[in-house]
Motif scaffolding. Structure first.
Motif, PDB file in Angstrom:
ATOM      1  N   MET A 195       0.898  -1.122  -0.029  1.00  0.00           N
ATOM      2  CA  MET A 195      -0.132   0.244   0.080  1.00  0.00           C
ATOM      3  C   MET A 195       0.915   1.350  -0.091  1.00  0.00           C
ATOM      4  SD  MET A 195      -1.069  -0.451   3.871  1.00  0.00           S
ATOM      5  CE  MET A 195      -1.809   1.071   4.267  1.00  0.00           C
ATOM      6  N   ALA A 196       0.339   2.212  -0.482  1.00  0.00           N
ATOM      7  CA  ALA A 196       1.146   3.523  -0.602  1.00  0.00           C
ATOM      8  C   ALA A 196       0.212   4.989  -0.618  1.00  0.00           C
ATOM      9  CB  ALA A 196       2.260   3.340  -1.663  1.00  0.00           C
ATOM     10  N   TYR A 197       0.960   5.840  -0.433  1.00  0.00           N
ATOM     11  CA  TYR A 197       0.322   7.405  -0.599  1.00  0.00           C
ATOM     12  C   TYR A 197       1.362   7.549  -1.847  1.00  0.00           C
ATOM     13  CZ  TYR A 197       0.347  12.355  -0.374  1.00  0.00           C
ATOM     14  OH  TYR A 197      -0.009  13.803  -0.565  1.00  0.00           O
ATOM     15  N   CYS A 198       0.749   7.558  -3.198  1.00  0.00           N
ATOM     16  CA  CYS A 198       1.311   7.548  -4.362  1.00  0.00           C
ATOM     17  C   CYS A 198       1.603   9.216  -4.978  1.00  0.00           C
ATOM     18  CB  CYS A 198       0.699   6.826  -5.308  1.00  0.00           C
ATOM     19  SG  CYS A 198       0.568   5.212  -4.926  1.00  0.00           S
ATOM     20  N   LYS A 199       1.635  10.222  -4.050  1.00  0.00           N
ATOM     21  CA  LYS A 199       1.945  11.227  -4.615  1.00  0.00           C
ATOM     22  C   LYS A 199       3.484  11.644  -5.365  1.00  0.00           C
ATOM     23  CE  LYS A 199       1.501  16.280  -3.598  1.00  0.00           C
ATOM     24  NZ  LYS A 199       2.709  16.799  -3.015  1.00  0.00           N
ATOM     25  N   LYS A 200       3.491  12.258  -6.244  1.00  0.00           N
ATOM     26  CA  LYS A 200       4.600  12.513  -7.006  1.00  0.00           C
ATOM     27  C   LYS A 200       4.717  14.043  -7.042  1.00  0.00           C
ATOM     28  CE  LYS A 200       4.665   8.018  -8.489  1.00  0.00           C
ATOM     29  NZ  LYS A 200       4.006   7.851  -9.566  1.00  0.00           N
ATOM     30  N   LYS A 201       6.109  14.431  -7.445  1.00  0.00           N
ATOM     31  CA  LYS A 201       6.361  16.141  -7.885  1.00  0.00           C
ATOM     32  C   LYS A 201       5.281  16.609  -8.741  1.00  0.00           C
ATOM     33  CE  LYS A 201      10.892  16.357  -6.287  1.00  0.00           C
ATOM     34  NZ  LYS A 201      12.036  15.508  -6.778  1.00  0.00           N
ATOM     35  N   VAL A 246       0.429  17.252   3.075  1.00  0.00           N
ATOM     36  CA  VAL A 246       1.187  16.010   3.411  1.00  0.00           C
ATOM     37  C   VAL A 246       1.839  15.409   2.516  1.00  0.00           C
ATOM     38  CG1 VAL A 246      -1.006  14.841   2.531  1.00  0.00           C
ATOM     39  CG2 VAL A 246       0.456  13.710   4.250  1.00  0.00           C
ATOM     40  N   ARG A 247       3.030  14.975   3.092  1.00  0.00           N
ATOM     41  CA  ARG A 247       4.229  14.305   2.151  1.00  0.00           C
ATOM     42  C   ARG A 247       4.222  12.795   2.329  1.00  0.00           C
ATOM     43  NH1 ARG A 247       5.765  17.843   5.401  1.00  0.00           N
ATOM     44  NH2 ARG A 247       6.731  16.408   6.531  1.00  0.00           N
ATOM     45  N   PRO A 248       4.399  11.947   1.179  1.00  0.00           N
ATOM     46  CA  PRO A 248       4.838  10.671   1.334  1.00  0.00           C
ATOM     47  C   PRO A 248       5.786  10.262   2.380  1.00  0.00           C
ATOM     48  CG  PRO A 248       4.775  11.127  -0.902  1.00  0.00           C
ATOM     49  CD  PRO A 248       4.832  12.596  -0.232  1.00  0.00           C
ATOM     50  N   ASN A 249       5.751   9.122   3.386  1.00  0.00           N
ATOM     51  CA  ASN A 249       6.783   8.975   4.019  1.00  0.00           C
ATOM     52  C   ASN A 249       6.569   7.555   4.655  1.00  0.00           C
ATOM     53  OD1 ASN A 249       8.232   8.561   6.619  1.00  0.00           O
ATOM     54  ND2 ASN A 249       8.395  10.618   6.986  1.00  0.00           N
ATOM     55  N   GLY A 250       7.212   6.560   3.997  1.00  0.00           N
ATOM     56  CA  GLY A 250       6.977   5.019   4.254  1.00  0.00           C
ATOM     57  C   GLY A 250       7.240   4.847   5.891  1.00  0.00           C
ATOM     58  N   GLU A 251       8.237   5.612   6.629  1.00  0.00           N
ATOM     59  CA  GLU A 251       8.525   5.180   7.926  1.00  0.00           C
ATOM     60  C   GLU A 251       7.359   5.541   8.765  1.00  0.00           C
ATOM     61  OE1 GLU A 251      12.259   6.700   9.246  1.00  0.00           O
ATOM     62  OE2 GLU A 251      13.269   6.057   7.423  1.00  0.00           O
ATOM     63  N   GLN A 252       6.766   6.649   8.427  1.00  0.00           N
ATOM     64  CA  GLN A 252       5.510   7.002   9.406  1.00  0.00           C
ATOM     65  C   GLN A 252       4.279   6.192   8.999  1.00  0.00           C
ATOM     66  OE1 GLN A 252       5.197  11.324   8.380  1.00  0.00           O
ATOM     67  NE2 GLN A 252       6.777  11.911   9.811  1.00  0.00           N
ATOM     68  N   LEU A 253       4.211   5.720   7.839  1.00  0.00           N
ATOM     69  CA  LEU A 253       3.110   5.104   7.379  1.00  0.00           C
ATOM     70  C   LEU A 253       3.195   3.669   8.292  1.00  0.00           C
ATOM     71  CD1 LEU A 253       0.306   4.485   5.908  1.00  0.00           C
ATOM     72  CD2 LEU A 253       1.906   3.821   3.721  1.00  0.00           C
ATOM     73  N   GLN A 254       4.449   3.193   8.313  1.00  0.00           N
ATOM     74  CA  GLN A 254       4.722   2.068   8.945  1.00  0.00           C
ATOM     75  C   GLN A 254       4.474   1.981  10.451  1.00  0.00           C
ATOM     76  OE1 GLN A 254       5.650  -0.859   7.412  1.00  0.00           O
ATOM     77  NE2 GLN A 254       5.024  -1.626   9.359  1.00  0.00           N
ATOM     78  N   LYS A 255       4.767   3.172  11.150  1.00  0.00           N
ATOM     79  CA  LYS A 255       4.296   3.341  12.553  1.00  0.00           C
ATOM     80  C   LYS A 255       2.989   3.172  12.730  1.00  0.00           C
ATOM     81  CE  LYS A 255       8.481   6.070  13.745  1.00  0.00           C
ATOM     82  NZ  LYS A 255       8.971   7.259  13.714  1.00  0.00           N
TER      83      LYS A 255
END
Ligand SMILES: NC(=O)c1ccc[n+]([C@@H]2O[C@H](COP(=O)([O-])OP(=O)(O)OC[C@H]3O[C@@H](n4cnc5c(N)ncnc54)[C@H](OP(=O)(O)O)[C@@H]3O)[C@@H](O)[C@H]2O)c1
Length: 316
Positions: free
Chosen positions: A88-94, A263-272
């Motif tokens: 799963m992901a927040y798929c925002k790009k530039k 909001v910015r993508p951040n895999g570490e925070q999503l994992q928390k």
């Protein structure tokens, strides 16, 4: 692949579910075969061109920022991910162009997370953008901690569901706003008191409850909610708006820390956040599942502004 494409900004008539080339993962990216995509208000705001000053858009443009599904291809240099993994992901790009309302989406692997065993794919699609928004507002900016008194507006909405729970988990006293039919739901998320913003002057109620002022106001609603925030925070308190620019002079005058957050993508925070769900400390949002061929219904519902939890689209 098939995707929900727009060639120009506009109403629901500019959307077309049609064949378009499949995005291939660049170095550091993975490709997800999307099963479910979360709907966020920003999706129809992008479609209508309302946020084009904030996010550069390239056409043809595929809408959608939240995705959950199965890894279908892996870019160079990505380690620890296998084709077939549920992610799963927040798929925002530039640049806004290759979104998640599509059979395939690519995203930087560092911002993707494995879907915890406790969650089904539809529930997972409802999490990334809103959970990250709540996390970044509460902890990156406001530094909410045990004993703080906080007000989370729109507690029953996508962002509010996570903000209320995370604030409670952090040990804060949580006030929230919602229409009366959602009070039991928001209390169940952990709010100490829920105020019906339709009939009660929220600012006055908060002044009764916290005469010394609040530590944090999370403005997820705008309008009156935003205007009153400056008067109910204590000096040094934090205001985060995700819907309206900050009145900088007023914030300075009241000695507030204030920001308008994107909001910015951040895999570490999503994992928390996922770890907290997996351990039962917080819960996933309730979802309403709508098939992609009923995207107009999904957007109409989202635009009404009374979503409870999240709407997710079934893509494949
Ligand atoms: N800047 C960013 O990075 C960012 C990130 C995420 C979201 N956003 C924006 O933040 C807003 C909220 O996002 P969301 O995903 O939570 O939206 P959402 O799920 O559509 O929010 C729906 C909720 O808003 C509540 N609501 C509506 N008007 C309200 C008011 N005047 N006061 C208090 N609550 C009210 C409704 O409560 P009741 O039904 O109980 O009345 C409903 O539960 C949207 O405008 C979105 O675009 C910005």
């Amino acid at each position: 692949m098939k995707a929900l494409v727009i060639e120009k900004f506009g109403g629901t008539e500019v959307m077309e579910w049609k064949e378009i080339s499949k995005p291939m993962p660049q170095a550091g990216e993975i490709q997800i075969q999307v099963e479910y995509a979360g709907v966020n208000p920003v999706d129809w705001k992008i479609r209508e061109g309302l946020v084009k000053h904030m996010f550069p858009c390239h056409f043809p443009l595929i809408l959608g920022w939240d995705a959950a599904g199965t890894v279908s291809a892996i870019g160079e240099g990505v380690e620890g991910v296998t084709v077939g993994d549920r992610m799963m992901a927040y798929c925002k790009k530039k640049v806004v162009q290759w979104g998640s309302f599509a059979e395939y989406v690519c995203m930087e692997a560092q911002h993707c997370c494995l879907i915890p065993s406790k969650l089904n794919t539809a529930q997972a699609a409802a999490i990334p953008l809103v959970a990250l928004t709540a996390w970044q507002a509460l902890f990156d900016f406001a530094k909410v901690k045990a004993g703080d008194q906080v007000l989370i507006h729109a507690g029953a909405g996508g962002v509010g569901v996570f903000a209320v729970q995370l604030a409670k988990w952090a040990g804060a006293t949580v006030y929230s706003t919602a229409s009366s039919q959602n009070h039991a739901f928001v209390e169940n998320l952990g709010a100490d008191e829920v105020i019906d913003y339709n009939f009660v002057d929220v600012g006055e109620k908060i002044k009764e409850r916290a005469p010394g002022g609040l530590d944090f106001v999370f403005d997820c609603a705008g309008g009156t909610a935003h205007a009153q925030a400056y008067d109910i925070l204590k000096p040094g308190g934090a205001l985060v708006s995700i819907v309206e620019p900050i009145k900088k002079e007023l914030a300075l005058e009241k000695e507030l820390r204030a920001c308008c957050l994107v909001v910015r993508p951040n895999g570490e925070q999503l994992q928390k956040v996922l770890d907290l769900i997996e351990s039962g400390k917080i819960q996933a949002a309730p979802i309403e599942e709508i098939p992609i061929d009923q995207i107009v219904k999904a957007f109409d519902q989202s635009k009404k502004g009374h979503t409870k939890g999240k709407i997710v689209l079934k893509i494949t």
